[in-house]
Design an enzyme around this catalytic site. Structure first.
Site, PDB file in Angstrom:
ATOM      1  N   SER A 265      33.146  17.742 -41.140  1.00 11.27           N
ATOM      2  CA  SER A 265      34.265  18.684 -41.119  1.00 11.27           C
ATOM      3  C   SER A 265      34.460  19.116 -39.670  1.00 11.27           C
ATOM      4  CB  SER A 265      33.995  19.877 -42.042  1.00 11.27           C
ATOM      5  OG  SER A 265      35.084  20.786 -42.032  1.00 11.27           O
TER       6      SER A 265
ATOM      7  N   TYR B 162      45.294  20.434 -39.286  1.00 17.44           N
ATOM      8  CA  TYR B 162      43.890  20.077 -39.084  1.00 17.44           C
ATOM      9  C   TYR B 162      42.973  21.036 -39.844  1.00 17.44           C
ATOM     10  CZ  TYR B 162      39.691  18.583 -36.576  1.00 17.44           C
ATOM     11  OH  TYR B 162      38.441  18.097 -36.256  1.00 17.44           O
TER      12      TYR B 162
ATOM     13  N   LYS C 234      40.347  20.143 -42.959  1.00 16.96           N
ATOM     14  CA  LYS C 234      38.912  20.372 -42.821  1.00 16.96           C
ATOM     15  C   LYS C 234      38.404  21.456 -43.774  1.00 16.96           C
ATOM     16  CE  LYS C 234      38.093  17.297 -39.608  1.00 16.96           C
ATOM     17  NZ  LYS C 234      37.207  16.149 -39.855  1.00 16.96           N
TER      18      LYS C 234
END
Length: 270
Positions: free
Chosen positions: A139, A153, A157
């Site tokens: 991650s 993003y 994650k």
């Protein structure tokens, strides 16, 4: 002999992890989009591997389920069942949400989240059947805290963390270890490209902390895999975010808002 499959294994953290396992005599399967980058990685790793034949590469896009599953099937046909899967393939394209094209947003979700799911789905049934196997999902620190200019993003994650939590519970009775780690900024080719696109506000809140070397991140990732730890953090700040994020997030949001507002020439609101 241990068979390690690494997506995103041609550079950055993935290649650094591969280098560690090559030095330990593992058989390595590297998957990445660029055949040229894979050739370079294979050449580098052969100098550390017990045998040049212990390094196998497959060019595939993790975002394409059928393509990735076929690549992993070829890896397992070459070296046998996957013992350790590391999902390191990922992309980051910073940009304010209103400026970020829809396809750029989706591309990050497809690669960072769905690409991990595709890889896990390809090896998980075999691990269940054999009642052994280890899965490590890469991650990011951005998977612990929302960052200005990183909506796509961060979403990708954060999603990995929820997936890992649920899968860990399901996999444990079958003898399969599921882990996730949250690396900080890491000195990789992708990081250099990211910096050129990073919004000013993100730079303000993220500070000027030096990125970690990829090999240092890789060592902690491998230690997390071998130790069977579910979560691996890097440094005190990310550890505290991981353990106490919900409690401190209001304070962090206030600080970030204040810092950004002041940087624009305004006066902080109370």
């Amino acid at each position: 002999m241990t068979h390690v499959i690494i997506t995103g294994g041609s550079s950055g953290i993935g290649l650094a992890i591969a280098s560690i396992y090559a030095g330990r005599g593992a058989r390595l399967s590297l998957i990445a989009r660029s055949a040229g980058m894979l050739d370079l990685a294979q050449h580098e790793l052969r100098a550390k591997a017990a045998s040049a034949s212990d390094i196998h590469t497959e060019a595939a896009d993790v975002a394409r389920k059928d393509e990735l599953e076929a690549a992993i099937a070829r890896c397992e046909a070459t070296f046998g069942p996957c013992d350790i899967l590391v999902t390191s393939a990922g992309i980051v394209e910073p940009g304010r949400f209103e400026d970020l094209a829809g396809d750029a947003f989706q591309r990050q979700m497809d690669t960072n989240f769905s690409g991990t799911v595709h890889a896990v789905r390809a090896v998980y049934p075999g691990m269940q059947q054999r009642r052994r196997g280890k899965i490590m999902m890469i991650s990011s620190g951005a998977g612990l805290l929302g960052i200005h200019g990183y909506s796509a993003y961060c979403a990708s994650k954060f999603a990995l963390h929820g997936f890992a939590q649920a899968l860990r519970s399901e996999a444990r009775p079958h003898g399969v270890d599921v882990s996730i780690c949250f690396p900080p900024d890491t000195q990789t080719p992708q990081f250099e490209r990211e910096l050129a696109l990073r919004p000013r506000e993100a730079a303000i809140v993220m500070g000027t902390v030096s990125p970690w070397p990829a090999d240092a991140v890789a060592r902690k990732v491998v230690a997390g895999i071998e130790g069977g730890r579910f979560e691996t953090y890097f440094g005190l700040t990310l550890f505290l975010l991981g353990r106490f994020g919900p409690a401190v997030r209001p304070v962090l949001n206030w600080w970030f808002d204040r810092a950004i507002f002041r940087s624009s020439g305004g006066v902080s609101k109370r």
